[in-house]
Write a protein that holds these residues in place. Structure first.
Motif, short mmCIF file in Angstrom:
data_model
loop_
_atom_site.label_atom_id
_atom_site.label_comp_id
_atom_site.label_asym_id
_atom_site.label_seq_id
_atom_site.Cartn_x
_atom_site.Cartn_y
_atom_site.Cartn_z
N LYS A 10 0.83 -1.21 0.00
CA LYS A 10 0.00 0.00 0.00
C LYS A 10 0.86 1.26 0.00
O LYS A 10 0.53 2.24 -0.67
CB LYS A 10 -0.92 0.00 1.21
N ILE A 11 1.96 1.26 0.74
CA ILE A 11 2.85 2.42 0.78
C ILE A 11 3.48 2.66 -0.59
O ILE A 11 3.56 3.79 -1.06
CB ILE A 11 3.90 2.25 1.89
N CYS A 12 3.91 1.59 -1.24
CA CYS A 12 4.52 1.73 -2.57
C CYS A 12 3.51 2.24 -3.59
O CYS A 12 3.84 3.09 -4.43
CB CYS A 12 5.10 0.40 -3.03
N ILE A 13 2.28 1.77 -3.52
CA ILE A 13 1.24 2.25 -4.42
C ILE A 13 0.93 3.72 -4.14
O ILE A 13 0.72 4.50 -5.07
CB ILE A 13 -0.02 1.37 -4.31
N GLY A 14 0.93 4.11 -2.88
CA GLY A 14 0.69 5.51 -2.52
C GLY A 14 1.78 6.43 -3.04
O GLY A 14 1.49 7.52 -3.56
N ILE A 15 3.03 6.00 -2.93
CA ILE A 15 4.14 6.80 -3.45
C ILE A 15 4.05 6.92 -4.96
O ILE A 15 4.23 8.00 -5.53
CB ILE A 15 5.50 6.20 -3.02
N PHE A 16 3.76 5.81 -5.63
CA PHE A 16 3.63 5.83 -7.09
C PHE A 16 2.48 6.73 -7.53
O PHE A 16 2.59 7.46 -8.51
CB PHE A 16 3.44 4.41 -7.62
N ALA A 17 1.37 6.68 -6.80
CA ALA A 17 0.21 7.51 -7.15
C ALA A 17 0.53 8.99 -6.98
O ALA A 17 0.17 9.81 -7.83
CB ALA A 17 -0.99 7.12 -6.29
N LEU A 18 1.21 9.35 -5.90
CA LEU A 18 1.60 10.75 -5.70
C LEU A 18 2.55 11.22 -6.79
O LEU A 18 2.42 12.34 -7.31
CB LEU A 18 2.24 10.94 -4.33
N TYR A 19 3.51 10.39 -7.13
CA TYR A 19 4.46 10.75 -8.18
C TYR A 19 3.73 10.91 -9.52
O TYR A 19 4.01 11.84 -10.28
CB TYR A 19 5.55 9.69 -8.28
N SER A 20 2.78 10.03 -9.79
CA SER A 20 2.02 10.12 -11.05
C SER A 20 1.19 11.39 -11.11
O SER A 20 1.12 12.04 -12.16
CB SER A 20 1.10 8.91 -11.19
N VAL A 21 0.56 11.75 -10.00
CA VAL A 21 -0.23 12.98 -9.96
C VAL A 21 0.67 14.18 -10.17
O VAL A 21 0.31 15.12 -10.89
CB VAL A 21 -1.01 13.09 -8.63
N ILE A 23 3.46 14.29 -11.87
CA ILE A 23 3.87 14.32 -13.28
C ILE A 23 2.72 14.79 -14.16
O ILE A 23 2.90 15.63 -15.05
CB ILE A 23 4.36 12.92 -13.73
N LEU A 24 1.51 14.28 -13.90
CA LEU A 24 0.37 14.63 -14.76
C LEU A 24 -0.05 16.09 -14.61
O LEU A 24 -0.43 16.74 -15.58
CB LEU A 24 -0.83 13.73 -14.43
N PHE A 25 -0.02 16.61 -13.38
CA PHE A 25 -0.52 17.96 -13.14
C PHE A 25 0.59 19.00 -13.00
O PHE A 25 0.33 20.11 -12.56
CB PHE A 25 -1.40 17.99 -11.89
N LEU A 28 -0.06 22.26 -14.78
CA LEU A 28 -1.03 23.16 -14.15
C LEU A 28 -0.52 23.74 -12.83
O LEU A 28 -1.28 24.38 -12.11
CB LEU A 28 -2.34 22.39 -13.88
N ASN A 29 0.74 23.51 -12.53
CA ASN A 29 1.39 23.96 -11.29
C ASN A 29 0.71 23.41 -10.04
O ASN A 29 0.61 24.08 -9.03
CB ASN A 29 1.47 25.49 -11.22
N ILE A 30 0.21 22.19 -10.13
CA ILE A 30 -0.32 21.49 -8.96
C ILE A 30 0.71 20.45 -8.56
O ILE A 30 0.81 19.39 -9.17
CB ILE A 30 -1.67 20.82 -9.28
N LEU A 31 1.50 20.76 -7.56
CA LEU A 31 2.53 19.85 -7.08
C LEU A 31 2.27 19.52 -5.61
O LEU A 31 2.16 20.42 -4.78
CB LEU A 31 3.92 20.47 -7.24
N ILE A 32 2.14 18.26 -5.32
CA ILE A 32 1.94 17.80 -3.95
C ILE A 32 3.29 17.27 -3.46
O ILE A 32 3.84 16.36 -4.08
CB ILE A 32 0.87 16.70 -3.89
N PRO A 33 3.80 17.81 -2.37
CA PRO A 33 5.09 17.31 -1.88
C PRO A 33 4.97 15.86 -1.41
O PRO A 33 3.95 15.46 -0.84
CB PRO A 33 5.41 18.24 -0.72
N ILE A 34 6.00 15.10 -1.68
CA ILE A 34 6.01 13.70 -1.25
C ILE A 34 6.75 13.63 0.07
O ILE A 34 7.98 13.69 0.12
CB ILE A 34 6.65 12.81 -2.31
N ASN A 35 5.98 13.56 1.16
CA ASN A 35 6.56 13.42 2.50
C ASN A 35 5.76 12.38 3.26
O ASN A 35 4.85 11.76 2.72
CB ASN A 35 6.60 14.77 3.23
N ILE A 36 6.08 12.17 4.52
CA ILE A 36 5.46 11.09 5.28
C ILE A 36 3.96 11.32 5.47
O ILE A 36 3.18 10.37 5.46
CB ILE A 36 6.19 10.89 6.63
#
Length: 60
Positions: A10-21, A23-25, A28-36
């Motif tokens: 689940k953690i690996c899927i969450g990291i991959f999903a955040l990274y994908s979002v 890259i995709l956005f 549009l200058n929508i960047l979500i920081p990847i932290n804990i």
């Protein structure tokens, strides 16, 4: 042991999903920081957690 493998998956899927979002956005200058915090929200809540993070990005 099964629970540990499930949690790591689940953690690996969450990291991959955040990274994908990010890259995709990025256009549009929508960047979500990847932290804990964001990893835990996206791994626990899944798609709806990522949507909530995007909404919080617009609110704040």
């Amino acid at each position: 042991m099964k629970y540990l493998v499930y949690l790591i998956k689940k953690i690996c899927i969450g990291i991959f999903a955040l990274y994908s979002v990010n890259i995709l956005f990025s256009t549009l200058n929508i960047l979500i920081p990847i932290n804990i915090f964001t990893i835990s929200v996206s791994s626990c809540l899944g798609f709806f957690g990522i949507v909530a993070l995007i909404v919080l990005k617009f609110i704040i």
